[in-house]
Design a protein around this motif. Structure first.
Motif, PDB file in Angstrom:
ATOM      1  N   ALA A   1      40.716   0.504  34.000  1.00 28.90           N
ATOM      2  CA  ALA A   1      41.267   1.515  33.333  1.00 28.90           C
ATOM      3  C   ALA A   1      40.823   2.753  33.601  1.00 28.90           C
ATOM      4  O   ALA A   1      39.721   2.925  34.059  1.00 28.90           O
ATOM      5  N   ALA A   2      41.432   3.850  33.254  1.00 27.82           N
ATOM      6  CA  ALA A   2      40.962   5.356  33.229  1.00 27.82           C
ATOM      7  C   ALA A   2      40.790   5.788  31.584  1.00 27.82           C
ATOM      8  O   ALA A   2      41.545   5.268  30.939  1.00 27.82           O
ATOM      9  N   SER A   3      39.860   6.728  31.423  1.00 30.35           N
ATOM     10  CA  SER A   3      39.467   6.928  30.162  1.00 30.35           C
ATOM     11  C   SER A   3      39.037   8.395  30.113  1.00 30.35           C
ATOM     12  O   SER A   3      38.136   8.871  31.101  1.00 30.35           O
ATOM     13  N   ASP A   4      39.472   9.126  29.251  1.00 31.64           N
ATOM     14  CA  ASP A   4      39.234  10.453  29.150  1.00 31.64           C
ATOM     15  C   ASP A   4      37.577  10.740  28.576  1.00 31.64           C
ATOM     16  O   ASP A   4      37.124   9.730  27.985  1.00 31.64           O
ATOM     17  N   ILE A   5      36.995  11.976  29.069  1.00 30.22           N
ATOM     18  CA  ILE A   5      35.668  12.029  28.466  1.00 30.22           C
ATOM     19  C   ILE A   5      35.877  13.369  27.649  1.00 30.22           C
ATOM     20  O   ILE A   5      36.607  14.436  27.958  1.00 30.22           O
ATOM     21  N   TYR A   6      35.292  13.496  26.407  1.00 29.57           N
ATOM     22  CA  TYR A   6      35.620  14.375  25.544  1.00 29.57           C
ATOM     23  C   TYR A   6      34.339  15.249  25.322  1.00 29.57           C
ATOM     24  O   TYR A   6      33.263  14.876  25.319  1.00 29.57           O
ATOM     25  N   ALA A   7      34.523  16.606  24.975  1.00 25.90           N
ATOM     26  CA  ALA A   7      33.592  17.582  24.655  1.00 25.90           C
ATOM     27  C   ALA A   7      33.135  17.249  23.175  1.00 25.90           C
ATOM     28  O   ALA A   7      33.928  17.214  22.375  1.00 25.90           O
ATOM     29  N   PRO A   8      31.985  16.688  22.874  1.00 26.14           N
ATOM     30  CA  PRO A   8      31.433  16.315  21.581  1.00 26.14           C
ATOM     31  C   PRO A   8      31.367  17.598  20.771  1.00 26.14           C
ATOM     32  O   PRO A   8      31.515  17.536  19.584  1.00 26.14           O
ATOM     33  N   ILE A   9      31.140  18.738  21.257  1.00 23.08           N
ATOM     34  CA  ILE A   9      30.813  19.986  20.474  1.00 23.08           C
ATOM     35  C   ILE A   9      31.505  21.177  21.363  1.00 23.08           C
ATOM     36  O   ILE A   9      31.753  21.008  22.325  1.00 23.08           O
ATOM     37  N   ALA A  10      31.754  22.079  20.751  1.00 21.14           N
ATOM     38  CA  ALA A  10      32.368  23.524  21.245  1.00 21.14           C
ATOM     39  C   ALA A  10      31.169  24.265  22.003  1.00 21.14           C
ATOM     40  O   ALA A  10      30.041  24.125  21.579  1.00 21.14           O
ATOM     41  N   GLY A  11      31.597  24.782  23.261  1.00 20.27           N
ATOM     42  CA  GLY A  11      30.557  25.438  23.946  1.00 20.27           C
ATOM     43  C   GLY A  11      31.073  25.873  25.014  1.00 20.27           C
ATOM     44  O   GLY A  11      32.223  25.652  25.497  1.00 20.27           O
ATOM     45  N   GLU A  12      30.099  26.046  26.094  1.00 17.27           N
ATOM     46  CA  GLU A  12      30.530  26.647  27.618  1.00 17.27           C
ATOM     47  C   GLU A  12      29.952  25.173  28.481  1.00 17.27           C
ATOM     48  O   GLU A  12      28.618  25.072  28.328  1.00 17.27           O
ATOM     49  N   ILE A  13      30.646  24.681  29.534  1.00 18.79           N
ATOM     50  CA  ILE A  13      30.040  23.826  30.304  1.00 18.79           C
ATOM     51  C   ILE A  13      29.131  24.650  31.205  1.00 18.79           C
ATOM     52  O   ILE A  13      29.643  25.624  31.824  1.00 18.79           O
ATOM     53  N   VAL A  14      27.970  24.115  31.529  1.00 17.73           N
ATOM     54  CA  VAL A  14      27.027  24.865  32.392  1.00 17.73           C
ATOM     55  C   VAL A  14      26.515  24.043  33.689  1.00 17.73           C
ATOM     56  O   VAL A  14      25.928  24.561  34.519  1.00 17.73           O
ATOM     57  N   GLY A  15      27.113  22.799  33.663  1.00 15.57           N
ATOM     58  CA  GLY A  15      26.911  22.230  34.780  1.00 15.57           C
ATOM     59  C   GLY A  15      27.407  20.896  34.943  1.00 15.57           C
ATOM     60  O   GLY A  15      27.824  20.109  33.768  1.00 15.57           O
ATOM     61  N   ALA A  16      27.570  19.887  36.059  1.00 16.63           N
ATOM     62  CA  ALA A  16      28.039  18.741  36.161  1.00 16.63           C
ATOM     63  C   ALA A  16      27.266  17.993  37.012  1.00 16.63           C
ATOM     64  O   ALA A  16      26.497  18.663  37.984  1.00 16.63           O
ATOM     65  N   ASN A  17      27.065  16.689  36.767  1.00 10.82           N
ATOM     66  CA  ASN A  17      26.265  15.756  37.735  1.00 10.82           C
ATOM     67  C   ASN A  17      26.753  15.454  38.935  1.00 10.82           C
ATOM     68  O   ASN A  17      27.515  14.421  39.099  1.00 10.82           O
ATOM     69  N   ALA A  18      26.428  16.100  40.197  1.00  7.40           N
ATOM     70  CA  ALA A  18      27.106  15.980  41.420  1.00  7.40           C
ATOM     71  C   ALA A  18      26.890  14.664  41.909  1.00  7.40           C
ATOM     72  O   ALA A  18      27.527  14.038  42.684  1.00  7.40           O
ATOM     73  N   GLU A  19      25.516  14.084  41.460  1.00  9.54           N
ATOM     74  CA  GLU A  19      25.398  12.645  42.067  1.00  9.54           C
ATOM     75  C   GLU A  19      26.099  11.728  41.891  1.00  9.54           C
ATOM     76  O   GLU A  19      26.384  10.802  42.425  1.00  9.54           O
ATOM     77  N   LEU A  20      26.881  11.879  40.478  1.00 11.21           N
ATOM     78  CA  LEU A  20      27.679  10.962  40.075  1.00 11.21           C
ATOM     79  C   LEU A  20      29.142  10.952  40.841  1.00 11.21           C
ATOM     80  O   LEU A  20      29.935   9.615  41.074  1.00 11.21           O
ATOM     81  N   ALA A  21      29.387  11.863  41.383  1.00 10.16           N
ATOM     82  CA  ALA A  21      30.686  12.041  42.372  1.00 10.16           C
ATOM     83  C   ALA A  21      30.473  11.044  43.630  1.00 10.16           C
ATOM     84  O   ALA A  21      31.414  10.509  43.976  1.00 10.16           O
ATOM     85  N   LYS A  22      29.138  11.001  43.852  1.00  8.82           N
ATOM     86  CA  LYS A  22      28.805  10.288  45.198  1.00  8.82           C
ATOM     87  C   LYS A  22      28.521   8.687  44.666  1.00  8.82           C
ATOM     88  O   LYS A  22      28.647   7.757  45.535  1.00  8.82           O
ATOM     89  N   ALA A  23      28.040   8.506  43.583  1.00  6.61           N
ATOM     90  CA  ALA A  23      27.543   7.081  43.195  1.00  6.61           C
ATOM     91  C   ALA A  23      27.964   7.180  41.621  1.00  6.61           C
ATOM     92  O   ALA A  23      27.048   6.753  40.638  1.00  6.61           O
ATOM     93  N   PRO A  24      29.266   6.875  41.314  1.00 12.97           N
ATOM     94  CA  PRO A  24      29.721   6.702  40.000  1.00 12.97           C
ATOM     95  C   PRO A  24      29.207   5.444  39.334  1.00 12.97           C
ATOM     96  O   PRO A  24      29.122   5.356  38.077  1.00 12.97           O
ATOM     97  N   GLU A  25      29.002   4.501  40.087  1.00 10.75           N
ATOM     98  CA  GLU A  25      28.528   3.263  39.551  1.00 10.75           C
ATOM     99  C   GLU A  25      27.084   3.251  39.200  1.00 10.75           C
ATOM    100  O   GLU A  25      26.735   2.346  38.377  1.00 10.75           O
ATOM    101  N   ALA A  26      26.517   4.274  39.106  1.00 13.25           N
ATOM    102  CA  ALA A  26      25.074   4.584  38.201  1.00 13.25           C
ATOM    103  C   ALA A  26      25.255   4.336  36.806  1.00 13.25           C
ATOM    104  O   ALA A  26      24.296   3.948  36.137  1.00 13.25           O
ATOM    105  N   VAL A  27      26.521   5.003  36.380  1.00 14.87           N
ATOM    106  CA  VAL A  27      26.740   4.720  34.867  1.00 14.87           C
ATOM    107  C   VAL A  27      26.763   3.342  34.428  1.00 14.87           C
ATOM    108  O   VAL A  27      26.281   3.099  33.371  1.00 14.87           O
ATOM    109  N   ASN A  28      27.130   2.372  35.251  1.00 15.53           N
ATOM    110  CA  ASN A  28      26.966   1.013  34.841  1.00 15.53           C
ATOM    111  C   ASN A  28      25.562   0.401  34.732  1.00 15.53           C
ATOM    112  O   ASN A  28      25.249  -0.400  33.900  1.00 15.53           O
ATOM    113  N   THR A  29      24.884   0.890  35.546  1.00 16.36           N
ATOM    114  CA  THR A  29      23.467   0.506  35.777  1.00 16.36           C
ATOM    115  C   THR A  29      22.478   1.460  34.743  1.00 16.36           C
ATOM    116  O   THR A  29      21.331   0.677  34.271  1.00 16.36           O
TER     117      THR A  29
END
Length: 126
Positions: A65-93
């Motif tokens: 499936a596909a699932s949305d990720i939600y902002a848990p609080i209000a604020g400004e996004i200051v960065g994203a984890n570029a490593e997960l774009a290359k290796a999304p399976e890291a979230v499983n492990t």
């Protein structure tokens, strides 16, 4: 089910961790990755984006499936984890080491209003 006691949680299965610089790292919980199955793609929000609490800011796609990720609080996004774009399976492990984005909160106290480990355990068990 692994639920670290030092983090905060949302009922939409995101975890939050305070960083030394005041930013908040956000990822999905062990329970969420278990429900999704093998994660194959993550779309994280771009830095500089202002978000409201509860706003959909990204997507996690798995073989199931596909699932949305939600902002848990209000604020400004200051960065994203570029490593997960290359290796999304890291979230499983290692879901709690695999942060997806960091947010600078509009109000740091908002984090304390979210679920602690015991409260999240109840949500995840339903």
């Amino acid at each position: 089910m692994n639920i670290p006691k030092d983090l905060r949680y949302t009922d939409s299965h995101e975890w939050l961790k305070r960083e030394a610089d005041g930013a908040i790292s956000v990822g999905i919980t062990d329970h969420a990755q278990e429900q999704l199955g093998d994660i194959v793609f993550i779309e994280a929000p771009k830095a500089g984006r202002k978000v409201s609490a509860g706003e959909a800011v990204g997507v996690v796609e798995s073989v199931k499936a596909a699932s949305d990720i939600y902002a848990p609080i209000a604020g400004e996004i200051v960065g994203a984890n570029a490593e997960l774009a290359k290796a999304p399976e890291a979230v499983n492990t290692a879901p709690y080491a695999s942060w997806m984005f960091r947010i600078k909160p509009d109000n740091a106290g908002d984090v304390d209003k979210l679920l602690d480990a015991a409260a999240y355990q109840k949500v995840a068990s339903e």
